[in-house]
Every structure is written in structure tokens, then in C-alpha cells.
Scaffold this active site. Sequence first.
Site, PDB file in Angstrom:
ATOM      1  N   ALA A  88       5.420  -0.521  -0.211  1.00 35.45           N
ATOM      2  CA  ALA A  88       6.239  -0.636   0.995  1.00 35.45           C
ATOM      3  C   ALA A  88       6.142   0.708   1.717  1.00 35.45           C
ATOM      4  O   ALA A  88       5.843   1.734   1.096  1.00 35.45           O
ATOM      5  CB  ALA A  88       7.678  -0.932   0.610  1.00 35.45           C
ATOM      6  N   GLY A  98       5.199  -2.318  -3.707  1.00 33.89           N
ATOM      7  CA  GLY A  98       5.151  -3.595  -2.990  1.00 33.89           C
ATOM      8  C   GLY A  98       3.749  -4.178  -2.908  1.00 33.89           C
ATOM      9  O   GLY A  98       3.587  -5.392  -2.755  1.00 33.89           O
ATOM     10  N   GLU A 107       3.332  -5.858  -6.146  1.00 34.63           N
ATOM     11  CA  GLU A 107       4.231  -7.025  -6.097  1.00 34.63           C
ATOM     12  C   GLU A 107       3.623  -8.143  -5.236  1.00 34.63           C
ATOM     13  O   GLU A 107       3.744  -9.325  -5.565  1.00 34.63           O
ATOM     14  CB  GLU A 107       5.607  -6.601  -5.567  1.00 34.63           C
ATOM     15  CG  GLU A 107       6.352  -5.739  -6.587  1.00 34.63           C
ATOM     16  CD  GLU A 107       7.642  -5.159  -6.048  1.00 34.63           C
ATOM     17  OE1 GLU A 107       7.584  -4.441  -5.024  1.00 34.63           O
ATOM     18  OE2 GLU A 107       8.702  -5.428  -6.629  1.00 34.63           O
ATOM     19  N   GLU A 146       8.148   3.039  -8.331  1.00 40.14           N
ATOM     20  CA  GLU A 146       9.427   3.178  -7.608  1.00 40.14           C
ATOM     21  C   GLU A 146      10.389   4.177  -8.238  1.00 40.14           C
ATOM     22  O   GLU A 146      11.142   4.840  -7.533  1.00 40.14           O
ATOM     23  CB  GLU A 146      10.111   1.807  -7.481  1.00 40.14           C
ATOM     24  CG  GLU A 146       9.488   0.887  -6.441  1.00 40.14           C
ATOM     25  CD  GLU A 146       8.315   0.071  -6.961  1.00 40.14           C
ATOM     26  OE1 GLU A 146       7.838   0.338  -8.086  1.00 40.14           O
ATOM     27  OE2 GLU A 146       7.866  -0.834  -6.235  1.00 40.14           O
TER      28      GLU A 146
HETATM   29  N1  COA Z   1       4.392   4.478   2.483  1.00 37.35           N
HETATM   30  C1  COA Z   1       4.135   5.214   3.574  1.00 37.35           C
HETATM   31  N2  COA Z   1       3.036   5.946   3.721  1.00 37.35           N
HETATM   32  C2  COA Z   1       2.151   5.940   2.724  1.00 37.35           C
HETATM   33  C3  COA Z   1       2.338   5.210   1.540  1.00 37.35           C
HETATM   34  C4  COA Z   1       3.532   4.442   1.442  1.00 37.35           C
HETATM   35  N3  COA Z   1       3.804   3.689   0.384  1.00 37.35           N
HETATM   36  N4  COA Z   1       1.300   5.439   0.713  1.00 37.35           N
HETATM   37  C5  COA Z   1       0.467   6.262   1.356  1.00 37.35           C
HETATM   38  N5  COA Z   1       0.973   6.563   2.573  1.00 37.35           N
HETATM   39  C6  COA Z   1       0.390   7.412   3.597  1.00 37.35           C
HETATM   40  C7  COA Z   1       0.517   8.886   3.255  1.00 37.35           C
HETATM   41  O1  COA Z   1       1.797   9.381   3.596  1.00 37.35           O
HETATM   42  C8  COA Z   1      -0.604   9.459   4.087  1.00 37.35           C
HETATM   43  O2  COA Z   1      -0.167   9.511   5.441  1.00 37.35           O
HETATM   44  P1  COA Z   1      -0.486  10.837   6.339  1.00 37.35           P
HETATM   45  O3  COA Z   1      -1.996  10.938   6.345  1.00 37.35           O
HETATM   46  O4  COA Z   1       0.097  10.479   7.674  1.00 37.35           O
HETATM   47  O5  COA Z   1       0.165  11.981   5.645  1.00 37.35           O
HETATM   48  C9  COA Z   1      -1.683   8.385   4.025  1.00 37.35           C
HETATM   49  O6  COA Z   1      -1.012   7.181   3.670  1.00 37.35           O
HETATM   50  C10 COA Z   1      -2.759   8.675   2.998  1.00 37.35           C
HETATM   51  O7  COA Z   1      -2.102   8.871   1.735  1.00 37.35           O
HETATM   52  P2  COA Z   1      -2.318  10.181   0.839  1.00 37.35           P
HETATM   53  O8  COA Z   1      -1.101  10.346  -0.012  1.00 37.35           O
HETATM   54  O9  COA Z   1      -2.754  11.330   1.683  1.00 37.35           O
HETATM   55  O10 COA Z   1      -3.585   9.696  -0.054  1.00 37.35           O
HETATM   56  P3  COA Z   1      -3.963  10.213  -1.505  1.00 37.35           P
HETATM   57  O11 COA Z   1      -5.331   9.679  -1.768  1.00 37.35           O
HETATM   58  O12 COA Z   1      -3.760  11.694  -1.628  1.00 37.35           O
HETATM   59  O13 COA Z   1      -2.918   9.501  -2.489  1.00 37.35           O
HETATM   60  C11 COA Z   1      -1.598   7.668  -3.322  1.00 37.35           C
HETATM   61  C12 COA Z   1      -2.926   8.115  -2.634  1.00 37.35           C
HETATM   62  C13 COA Z   1      -1.622   6.141  -3.302  1.00 37.35           C
HETATM   63  C14 COA Z   1      -1.592   8.166  -4.756  1.00 37.35           C
HETATM   64  C15 COA Z   1      -0.378   8.232  -2.540  1.00 37.35           C
HETATM   65  O14 COA Z   1      -0.543   7.931  -1.164  1.00 37.35           O
HETATM   66  C16 COA Z   1       0.945   7.676  -2.979  1.00 37.35           C
HETATM   67  O15 COA Z   1       1.445   8.065  -4.019  1.00 37.35           O
HETATM   68  N6  COA Z   1       1.540   6.767  -2.161  1.00 37.35           N
HETATM   69  C17 COA Z   1       2.850   6.233  -2.419  1.00 37.35           C
HETATM   70  C18 COA Z   1       2.771   5.162  -3.471  1.00 37.35           C
HETATM   71  C19 COA Z   1       4.149   4.628  -3.761  1.00 37.35           C
HETATM   72  O16 COA Z   1       5.030   5.310  -4.240  1.00 37.35           O
HETATM   73  N7  COA Z   1       4.313   3.327  -3.474  1.00 37.35           N
HETATM   74  C20 COA Z   1       5.522   2.629  -3.783  1.00 37.35           C
HETATM   75  C21 COA Z   1       6.451   2.630  -2.633  1.00 37.35           C
HETATM   76  S1  COA Z   1       7.925   1.796  -3.063  1.00 37.35           S
END
Ligand code: COA
Length: 260
Positions: free
Chosen positions: A66, A112, A115, A135
Amino acid sequence: MAYQNLLVDNKERVLYITINRESKLNALNAATLGELHTALTNAFADETVGGIIITGAGPKAFVAGADIAEFADLDVEGGRKLAVDGHTKIFDLIENAGKPVIAAINGFALGGGLELAMACHIRIASDNAKMGLPEVSLGLIPGYGGTQRLTNLVGKGKALEMIMTADMITAADAYQSGLVNHVVTPEELIPKAEEILQKILSRAPLAIAAAIKAVNAAGLNNGNGYETEIAEFAKCFGTDDFKEGVSAFLEKRKSAFKGK
Ligand code: COA
């Protein structure tokens, strides 16, 4: 119909839905969820659509969760509404559809995103995919059915380990635990989904709908796990740890939880 955050294509009775927010790793914001609801509702009512394949745009992510940026200001009631709307408009809608829906997991499927994949009837992963329910690292728990569907798919022990550690698992591990049906190379991902879907579409459609309903009855109607999940998910939004978790993510720093 034109979508901002989805690519939708109808070919040979298959509707391809691609979540298309590649710069945010296809995170599900409210606009995307709204479009997904519309696309799914239309597809389920459209006689030219036999089944659906859902995937993510780009080589990196199916759906990275999400959209965390939209969580930041939610309170307990907001959290409850988010979960109830998601369950009703997307996740339960897919799971209880009378047409087969296959998730083609082409990269990160987190929160999400996993999910969403778990609400689909069949999951196929590319060998570079990573899956998890992270989460608790945001001070939350899964709120779109994750606590129930992951437990149904992999069993309680593995589900609790994944949910409590917030760790990601590889596609190979996901296959071994029964979370995904097949693992293939990225190039083989859509062809494999098409092969399975075309086989299903060669069978009797009403029997397929009945099979989905009957199999769902095994895991869904024996308790109120989803109600519990919604209540617990909503409560998380009233904690300081949730505010800290989301702020830390958005500020790109490590979170400092206090257990309050
Ligand atoms: N919500 C909002 N933005 C998200 C996102 C999410 N769930 N997951 C990734 N993004 C965004 C990042 O903020 C980043 O945006 P920016 O370039 O404007 O800063 C962009 O997507 C790229 O992500 P980034 O974190 O730079 O890539 P990465 O390769 O370094 O890491 C992940 C990849 C998936 C490990 C990392 O993005 C992450 O941990 N995301 C959140 C996952 C999460 O907790 N999901 C559950 C939500 S309830």
C-alpha cells in the site's frame, strides 16, 4: 476506459491488468485501488473476459505495498475504513470472483502487494521475486487479509515468522512453502500464466466458478479472522509506533519504536 495507474488489455478472453506506477514500485495508492476496483468489476461483468492476469509494470516490482505516504495521517477510524474498503472492493472481490484470477509476480510483492497476490486464485513468481509482509516494521499489521490468507497458504508457523520478522523471502522459498504455485524465469512468467489460464478456460465455466466457491469455503467461513484483523489493524493507527514507523520510512531513516 482510460486509466492513470493501470494498463488494461483484453486478448483471447484474458484481461491483462498491469499495475503501472513504476516510479513508486507500483505501490497501491487510493487512486490505483479505485481503478483496480473499476477494472475488476467491469471484467467480472464482461462476457468476453474469461479470466484475469494481474502483474506489475517494470522489471523490479509486482506491488511494493500500500502507498505508505497515504497512511501517515490516518487514525483508528481511518485505518478501519482503509481495511474494510480494501477487503470489500478488491481483495474479497477477487477471491470470490466466479472467474479465475492469476497473479504473475514479477518482482517485489510486499505488504498489500503480497496480499493482492494471495487474494488471487493462483500465483506464479519469476525467480527474481521477493515476497513479504513488512507491516510490523511500520508499527502496523497486514490489513488486507494477509494474516488470514498467508496462514491458509503456508501454515501458522511460517506465517507468524514472516509477519513478525517482516523478512522478505525468495521465490524459491515461497514455492517451497506453498505460497506460490510455480517459479519461472522473468521471460516465462506471462507465458506460464497464459498457459494455465487457457487450460482453465477450456473447462466448464460454471464448474470453475463453483470450484472457486467451494474451495474458498474451506478457509473462509469458519471464523471471524478478518474481523479480528480489521480491528487490530485499525488500532495500530492510534499508536505512536505507527507514526514513528511511517515518518521514518518517508524521511528515509531507521525507526525508533517505543512500544506505545
Ligand atoms: N509506498 C510508497 N512509496 C513506496 C513504497 C510504498 N509501499 N515502496 C516503495 N516506494 C517508493 C519509494 O519511496 C521510492 O520513491 P522515491 O523515489 O520518490 O523516493 C520509490 O518507490 C523506489 O523505492 P526505493 O525504496 O528507492 O527502492 P529500493 O530498491 O531501494 O527498495 C524496497 C525497494 C521494496 C525494499 C523499498 O522500497 C521498501 O521497503 N518499500 C516499502 C515496502 C513496504 O513496507 N510495504 C508495505 C507497506 S504496508
